[in-house]
Design an enzyme around this catalytic site. Structure first.
Site, PDB file in Angstrom:
ATOM      1  N   LYS A 205     -13.993  -1.071  -8.171  1.00 42.00           N
ATOM      2  CA  LYS A 205     -13.229  -2.267  -8.522  1.00 42.00           C
ATOM      3  C   LYS A 205     -13.393  -2.629  -9.989  1.00 42.00           C
ATOM      4  O   LYS A 205     -12.464  -3.150 -10.602  1.00 42.00           O
ATOM      5  CB  LYS A 205     -13.645  -3.452  -7.645  1.00 42.00           C
ATOM      6  CG  LYS A 205     -13.078  -3.367  -6.242  1.00 42.00           C
ATOM      7  CD  LYS A 205     -13.119  -4.715  -5.553  1.00 42.00           C
ATOM      8  CE  LYS A 205     -12.582  -4.612  -4.132  1.00 42.00           C
ATOM      9  NZ  LYS A 205     -12.776  -5.853  -3.370  1.00 42.00           N
TER      10      LYS A 205
ATOM     11  N   LYS B 110      -2.393  -1.192   2.153  1.00 43.31           N
ATOM     12  CA  LYS B 110      -1.376  -2.092   1.617  1.00 43.31           C
ATOM     13  C   LYS B 110      -1.376  -2.070   0.098  1.00 43.31           C
ATOM     14  O   LYS B 110      -0.414  -2.501  -0.531  1.00 43.31           O
ATOM     15  CB  LYS B 110      -1.573  -3.514   2.143  1.00 43.31           C
ATOM     16  CG  LYS B 110      -2.860  -4.161   1.689  1.00 43.31           C
ATOM     17  CD  LYS B 110      -3.122  -5.448   2.408  1.00 43.31           C
ATOM     18  CE  LYS B 110      -4.587  -5.821   2.254  1.00 43.31           C
ATOM     19  NZ  LYS B 110      -5.123  -6.614   3.318  1.00 43.31           N
TER      20      LYS B 110
ATOM     21  N   LYS C 280      -5.725   7.271   3.832  1.00 40.90           N
ATOM     22  CA  LYS C 280      -5.645   6.133   4.737  1.00 40.90           C
ATOM     23  C   LYS C 280      -4.442   5.243   4.402  1.00 40.90           C
ATOM     24  O   LYS C 280      -4.130   5.055   3.230  1.00 40.90           O
ATOM     25  CB  LYS C 280      -6.950   5.339   4.578  1.00 40.90           C
ATOM     26  CG  LYS C 280      -7.159   4.236   5.579  1.00 40.90           C
ATOM     27  CD  LYS C 280      -8.529   3.606   5.384  1.00 40.90           C
ATOM     28  CE  LYS C 280      -8.463   2.128   5.687  1.00 40.90           C
ATOM     29  NZ  LYS C 280      -9.707   1.414   5.395  1.00 40.90           N
TER      30      LYS C 280
END
Ligand code: TRP
Length: 334
Positions: free
Chosen positions: A115, A200, A197
């Protein structure tokens, strides 16, 4: 354990709506366990602000997510579905646990590394101590089990380490949580890159189905799903696109892979996509209808928000007070 019942905690980020992968892999399976466990499902808005959010969008997404949990079938009287920010004990315990967590431990967290690479303009200390807040979430409710995906495994491990460290110093304060395996929800892959995977955050909207997608959009996305040039419907790793469509079908309808293969025998890929698309639409339509009804029923949702925050607060405060005593904070004068 809480009130003699096993306790379960899970948190979900309120960023955007949730995908078919989240639904089939998690939510749908949670409906079955509401009697077995004392369940807490928190919309983790404190975690959300570790990356920059538009306040209006965050507020809307948080409410939508809470309603989606209910629309997906979780009974809000049995399951405590609430906003993390409405229970201040989360932030309070996180502070205390910060003082029992080492820089070196946080430095090792792979999600922090990912991140901070992605948000290099905003590497804040909240992002750094994100796992400690997660530990607080889980430990406040003395959770026995935590249903999380593999990407959160490292965070659950650090939660266990922090809890064990604290218990070691102060005696048995926290339940050491386990990862919840339960009835294995299937891992749903991207419709465009079926070895990845379904997510979104994928920039290609055709890669994922959102729970609130229109039926026509759902069908279009399935029609565009990536397959292969084999031309036979088989369930094998060499055909990840077809395998994923079968997995989606099985997770949606509850049928076995064998039954699905028998049903699809002799079909072309186009017809297969049509069938899977129809099954998913049939599954999601009632969820979407309930969501629309709940959206109109503001008073009902508000009462759920209030009551569940109180319920969560009751249990969380109990643990927090115990911790505060243990570390030596002065008793409250009543
Ligand atoms: N970090 C989790 C995620 O992004 C969300 C989360 C926050 C969570 N607190 C939690 C999950 C506690 C399980 C338990 O998916």
């Amino acid at each position: 354990m809480l009130d003699g019942k096993k306790s379960l905690f899970s948190g979900m980020q309120a960023t955007g709506t949730i995908t078919l992968g989240n639904y089939l892999g998690a939510l749908k399976n949670w409906v079955d366990i509401e009697n077995e466990y004392m369940c807490f499902y928190s919309v983790v808005d404190l975690h959300s602000i570790t990356v920059r959010q538009d306040p209006k969008v965050l507020r809307k997404n948080a409410r939508d997510l809470l309603m989606l949990y209910i629309a997906a079938g979780l009974d809000p009287e049995k399951n405590c579905i609430y906003y993390q920010s409405h229970v201040s004990a989360h932030a309070e315990l996180a502070w205390i646990l910060n003082c029992f967590t080492y820089m070196g431990e946080m430095n090792r967290m792979t999600q922090f590394k990912d991140k901070s690479a992605k948000h290099s303009d905003n590497i804040n200390t909240g992002l750094f101590t994100y796992p400690v807040l997660m530990a607080a979430d889980i430990l406040l409710y003395q959770a026995d089990v935590v249903p999380v995906g593999i990407d959160q495994k490292q965070h659950l491990e650090i939660t266990r380490d922090i809890a064990a460290r604290f218990n070691n110093i102060y005696g048995d304060v926290f339940t050491i949580p386990e990862m919840y395996m339960g009835k294995a929800g299937r891992k749903i892959m991207s419709l465009q890159e079926p070895t990845k995977k379904m997510s979104k955050s994928d920039t290609n909207p055709n890669s994922h189905i959102l729970l609130l997608d229109d039926p026509a959009v759902i069908m279009k996305k399935f029609k565009r799903a990536v397959t292969d040039s084999e031309g036979v419907i088989a369930y094998r790793d060499e055909q990840p696109g077809i395998k994923n469509l079968i997995d989606i079908y099985c997770a949606t309808t509850g049928c076995t892979v064998e039954a699905a293969l028998a049903e699809f025998d002799g079909l072309g890929y186009g017809a297969l996509k049509q069938r899977v698309g129809e099954a998913v639409i049939a599954e999601l339509e009632p969820v979407q209808q309930r969501f629309r009804d709940l959206s109109k029923n503001k008073d009902y949702i508000n009462s759920i928000i209030k009551n569940n925050a109180e319920k969560a607060g009751y249990y969380a405060t109990k643990t927090l007070r115990k911790v505060q005593r243990k570390v030596g904070f002065p008793d409250r004068i009543r």
